[in-house]
Design a protein around this motif. Structure first.
Motif, mmCIF file in Angstrom:
data_model
loop_
_atom_site.group_PDB
_atom_site.id
_atom_site.type_symbol
_atom_site.label_atom_id
_atom_site.label_comp_id
_atom_site.label_asym_id
_atom_site.label_seq_id
_atom_site.Cartn_x
_atom_site.Cartn_y
_atom_site.Cartn_z
ATOM 1 N N GLN A 38 -2.386 4.995 -3.349
ATOM 2 C CA GLN A 38 -3.453 4.189 -2.741
ATOM 3 C C GLN A 38 -2.870 2.928 -2.120
ATOM 4 O O GLN A 38 -3.257 2.532 -1.004
ATOM 5 C CB GLN A 38 -4.504 3.835 -3.805
ATOM 6 N N HIS A 39 -1.936 2.288 -2.798
ATOM 7 C CA HIS A 39 -1.308 1.077 -2.293
ATOM 8 C C HIS A 39 -0.557 1.365 -0.984
ATOM 9 O O HIS A 39 -0.626 0.577 -0.036
ATOM 10 C CB HIS A 39 -0.355 0.496 -3.347
ATOM 11 N N PHE A 60 7.851 7.375 -6.776
ATOM 12 C CA PHE A 60 8.783 8.399 -7.254
ATOM 13 C C PHE A 60 9.131 8.189 -8.728
ATOM 14 O O PHE A 60 9.267 9.153 -9.493
ATOM 15 C CB PHE A 60 10.057 8.428 -6.413
ATOM 16 N N ASP A 61 9.270 6.932 -9.134
ATOM 17 C CA ASP A 61 9.554 6.641 -10.530
ATOM 18 C C ASP A 61 8.423 7.153 -11.427
ATOM 19 O O ASP A 61 8.676 7.785 -12.462
ATOM 20 C CB ASP A 61 9.756 5.137 -10.732
ATOM 21 N N TYR A 91 9.053 -3.104 2.338
ATOM 22 C CA TYR A 91 7.951 -3.208 1.393
ATOM 23 C C TYR A 91 7.440 -1.807 1.032
ATOM 24 O O TYR A 91 7.241 -1.487 -0.137
ATOM 25 C CB TYR A 91 6.827 -4.057 1.997
ATOM 26 N N LEU A 92 7.245 -0.960 2.037
ATOM 27 C CA LEU A 92 6.739 0.394 1.814
ATOM 28 C C LEU A 92 7.752 1.252 1.039
ATOM 29 O O LEU A 92 7.372 2.028 0.164
ATOM 30 C CB LEU A 92 6.385 1.065 3.141
ATOM 31 N N ILE A 93 9.033 1.085 1.366
ATOM 32 C CA ILE A 93 10.067 1.841 0.637
ATOM 33 C C ILE A 93 10.084 1.438 -0.835
ATOM 34 O O ILE A 93 10.228 2.288 -1.723
ATOM 35 C CB ILE A 93 11.452 1.636 1.300
ATOM 36 N N GLY A 94 9.902 0.160 -1.115
ATOM 37 C CA GLY A 94 9.848 -0.317 -2.496
ATOM 38 C C GLY A 94 8.732 0.372 -3.267
ATOM 39 O O GLY A 94 8.933 0.843 -4.397
#
Length: 160
Positions: free
Chosen positions: A11-12, A32-33, A23-26
């Motif tokens: 959702q975020h 994934f975690d 920011y999106l990759i973070g």
């Protein structure tokens, strides 16, 4: 709750798709975690259930076949497992080796028959998986410290 974290990160990502790539990759890594943690948790519980299944199958096989000339190899084969792996699994789950469990099961059944029937020691030995009465008597004496006849006499008198 990993499912909630997964939904939250998805959702975020959707709500902030105009943010910077970093920011999106973070947040993608956080997603994934959460995914990896949920899968690891599922496989742990599946592993426990599988071990419990194998032990249940082994004990059921013993209960249904203790009176036959069965071995640890036969029990492992009934579970579809390698004998060595099965032995380690059984011991880690029950605290005793499959051989010891089978012997104990046979001895308990023998004592039941000694108390509840008038069958001969030879017949009781055969019903417990021992074709040779001497092998049965030796195993019984090693287990209880008394011969089957001595055990029967000692327990019949104390129960009357």
């Amino acid at each position: 709750n990993y499912a909630g974290k997964l939904r939250g990160e998805m959702q975020h990502l959707i709500e902030h798709r105009d943010s910077t790539a970093l920011y999106l990759i973070g947040h993608l890594y956080l997603f994934f975690d959460s995914l990896i943690c949920s899968v690891a948790r599922t496989s742990e519980s599946t592993g426990t259930q599988l071990r419990e299944f194998y032990i249940h199958e082994a004990i059921t096989f013993i209960e249904n076949n203790y009176y036959k000339d069965i071995s640890v190899e036969d029990i492992a084969a009934a579970c579809g497992l390698d004998r060595s792996y099965f032995g380690k699994l059984f011991k880690s789950e029950t605290g005793q080796s499959p051989h010891t469990f089978l012997l104990t099961y046979r001895m308990v059944k023998a004592t039941d028959l000694l108390l509840q029937t008038r069958q001969s020691i030879t017949e009781i030995g055969k019903l417990g998986g021992y074709e040779n009465q001497m092998h049965f008597s030796r195993a019984f004496k090693n287990y209880y410290g008394l011969s089957p006849l001595q055990w029967r006499n000692a327990h019949k008198t104390s129960n009357n």
